[in-house]
Design a protein around this motif. Structure first.
Motif, PDB file in Angstrom:
ATOM      1  N   ILE A   1       2.289  -8.783 -15.995  1.00  0.00           N
ATOM      2  CA  ILE A   1       1.642  -8.880 -14.798  1.00  0.00           C
ATOM      3  C   ILE A   1       0.615  -9.991 -15.187  1.00  0.00           C
ATOM      4  CG2 ILE A   1      -0.208  -7.659 -13.695  1.00  0.00           C
ATOM      5  CD1 ILE A   1       1.217  -4.917 -14.062  1.00  0.00           C
ATOM      6  N   ARG A   2      -0.267  -9.827 -16.110  1.00  0.00           N
ATOM      7  CA  ARG A   2      -0.946 -10.884 -16.739  1.00  0.00           C
ATOM      8  C   ARG A   2      -0.520 -12.299 -16.633  1.00  0.00           C
ATOM      9  NH1 ARG A   2      -2.512  -6.743 -20.058  1.00  0.00           N
ATOM     10  NH2 ARG A   2      -1.218  -7.174 -21.541  1.00  0.00           N
ATOM     11  N   LEU A   3       0.815 -12.575 -17.054  1.00  0.00           N
ATOM     12  CA  LEU A   3       1.569 -14.200 -16.985  1.00  0.00           C
ATOM     13  C   LEU A   3       1.569 -14.261 -15.833  1.00  0.00           C
ATOM     14  CD1 LEU A   3       3.004 -16.161 -18.637  1.00  0.00           C
ATOM     15  CD2 LEU A   3       4.911 -14.875 -18.260  1.00  0.00           C
TER      16      LEU A   3
ATOM     17  N   ILE B   1       3.735   2.327 -10.140  1.00  0.00           N
ATOM     18  CA  ILE B   1       3.249   1.138  -9.537  1.00  0.00           C
ATOM     19  C   ILE B   1       1.658   1.264  -8.911  1.00  0.00           C
ATOM     20  CG2 ILE B   1       3.400  -0.373  -7.557  1.00  0.00           C
ATOM     21  CD1 ILE B   1       6.505   0.170  -7.464  1.00  0.00           C
ATOM     22  N   GLN B   2       0.622   0.978  -9.596  1.00  0.00           N
ATOM     23  CA  GLN B   2      -0.579   1.008  -9.274  1.00  0.00           C
ATOM     24  C   GLN B   2      -1.572   0.017  -8.952  1.00  0.00           C
ATOM     25  OE1 GLN B   2      -2.479   3.111 -12.782  1.00  0.00           O
ATOM     26  NE2 GLN B   2      -0.662   4.809 -12.595  1.00  0.00           N
ATOM     27  N   ASN B   3      -0.722  -1.400  -8.825  1.00  0.00           N
ATOM     28  CA  ASN B   3      -1.683  -2.367  -8.452  1.00  0.00           C
ATOM     29  C   ASN B   3      -0.652  -3.431  -7.518  1.00  0.00           C
ATOM     30  OD1 ASN B   3       0.043  -4.051 -10.216  1.00  0.00           O
ATOM     31  ND2 ASN B   3      -1.428  -3.405 -11.801  1.00  0.00           N
TER      32      ASN B   3
ATOM     33  N   ALA C   1       6.265  -7.352  -7.483  1.00  0.00           N
ATOM     34  CA  ALA C   1       7.279  -7.456  -8.352  1.00  0.00           C
ATOM     35  C   ALA C   1       8.172  -6.527  -8.083  1.00  0.00           C
ATOM     36  CB  ALA C   1       6.807  -7.377  -9.885  1.00  0.00           C
ATOM     37  N   PHE C   2       7.840  -5.216  -7.667  1.00  0.00           N
ATOM     38  CA  PHE C   2       8.909  -4.475  -7.298  1.00  0.00           C
ATOM     39  C   PHE C   2       9.707  -4.764  -5.963  1.00  0.00           C
ATOM     40  CE2 PHE C   2      10.601  -0.673  -4.927  1.00  0.00           C
ATOM     41  CZ  PHE C   2      11.025   0.093  -6.022  1.00  0.00           C
TER      42      PHE C   2
ATOM     43  N   LEU D   1       0.785  -1.105   0.168  1.00  0.00           N
ATOM     44  CA  LEU D   1       0.068  -0.033  -0.012  1.00  0.00           C
ATOM     45  C   LEU D   1       0.910   1.331  -0.098  1.00  0.00           C
ATOM     46  CD1 LEU D   1      -2.970  -1.069   2.330  1.00  0.00           C
ATOM     47  CD2 LEU D   1      -3.070  -0.886   0.214  1.00  0.00           C
ATOM     48  N   ASP D   2       1.970   1.170   0.688  1.00  0.00           N
ATOM     49  CA  ASP D   2       2.912   2.412   0.760  1.00  0.00           C
ATOM     50  C   ASP D   2       3.585   2.670  -0.698  1.00  0.00           C
ATOM     51  OD1 ASP D   2       2.636   2.760   3.453  1.00  0.00           O
ATOM     52  OD2 ASP D   2       4.533   1.724   3.983  1.00  0.00           O
ATOM     53  N   LEU D   3       3.641   1.535  -1.533  1.00  0.00           N
ATOM     54  CA  LEU D   3       4.302   1.713  -2.698  1.00  0.00           C
ATOM     55  C   LEU D   3       2.995   2.467  -3.769  1.00  0.00           C
ATOM     56  CD1 LEU D   3       6.307  -1.488  -3.139  1.00  0.00           C
ATOM     57  CD2 LEU D   3       7.219   0.880  -3.470  1.00  0.00           C
TER      58      LEU D   3
END
Length: 282
Positions: A244-246, A223-225, A231-232, A212-214
């Motif tokens: 992301i879909r993969l 970074i929106q999800n 991943a980050f 949530l911080d990110l």
């Protein structure tokens, strides 16, 4: 039959322990709608020790205050306990389309908790009709290997337009979210997306806080999800949309039972064979 009456706004008490967080902007918007169209649905109050306590209709009540009304149409609740009143509040809110994903998960969790307090047989199995099951006999017995109690879902799925699996999922999400995450999500875009809430709820509380911080911080606007944040955290990079879909697909496929996986491959046999040829595997 519930009694309909008009009560002065100043005589109605609003408790602090509400099932839904209050958004002043929504109340202001609703005030405009009510000013144009009138109040379509009375609020619900319950008389406790001579005090009119709000059961359902917080936004309608606040909209009436904004409009300068002195009184508001009310339905007098027949609830005979705090739990019964809470059940009325939750059920009415669930029937309204404006609930966002986070609120819906919270309400369904509240439904489960209140239902089990009011009808303890739901925890241990039983076959008892009541006013919330339409007087019909309900089998609430559970498989011994299932630790959670889902009888309440079977009894209410049709009433609130949700299937049992959807109710189970919402309850699981709410329980999985840490109290700090629930508070941090209020008023955010993430709170409107159940798939994001589900992904967040599956992480430990400490990881939820970092995610949530990110997402909500200014340092990493890309970074929106939840998938991007994970991943980050794992490698310090932001994946592309395809990655992301993969990642989501990989997780779903790995959880499939063999018969279901075999069916998936059979239905996509030509593409699977072609891909294996491109990779030099066959």
């Amino acid at each position: 039959m519930p009694k309909l009456l008009e009560l002065p706004l100043t005589s109605i008490e609003v408790g602090t322990d509400r099932a839904r967080d209050f958004d002043p902007d929504w109340a202001a918007g609703l005030a405009g709608i009510i000013a144009a169209q009138g109040l379509k649905h009375p609020i619900t109050v319950r008389v406790v020790d001579g005090i009119n306590r709000l059961v359902a209709g917080r936004y309608r009540l606040e909209a009436a205050r904004i409009l300068g009304w002195e009184a508001i149409p009310c339905i007098l609740s027949e609830a005979d306990s705090d739990d019964a009143a809470r059940l009325e509040e939750v059920m009415e809110n669930l029937g309204r389309a404006e609930l966002i994903a986070l609120d819906r998960c919270h309400h369904l969790y509240e439904l489960k908790v209140v239902w089990e307090r009011m009808y303890p047989q739901a925890k241990h199995g039983g076959d008892h009709g009541n006013q919330y099951t339409g007087g019909k006999s309900q089998s609430l017995a559970l498989a011994s290997e299932v630790p959670e109690v889902f009888g309440f879902a079977k009894a209410n799925a049709e009433r609130i337009g949700l299937g049992v699996s959807a109710i189970k999922m919402a309850v699981k999400i709410w329980k999985g979210l840490s109290p700090a995450s629930r508070a941090a999500l209020v008023g955010t875009d993430l709170a409107t997306k159940q798939t994001e809430l589900k992904a967040l709820s599956e992480e430990k509380a400490s990881v939820q806080a970092k995610i949530l911080d990110l997402i909500h911080g200014d340092e990493h606007a890309q970074i929106q999800n939840v998938a991007g944040a994970l991943a980050f955290l794992a490698g310090g990079i932001q994946p592309t949309g395809d990655e992301i879909r993969l990642q989501a697909l990989r997780k779903s496929v790995s959880a499939l039972p063999d018969p279901v996986f075999d069916r998936l491959i059979a239905e996509n046999a030509d593409r699977t064979i072609a891909a294996l040829k491109r990779l030099g595997r066959i």
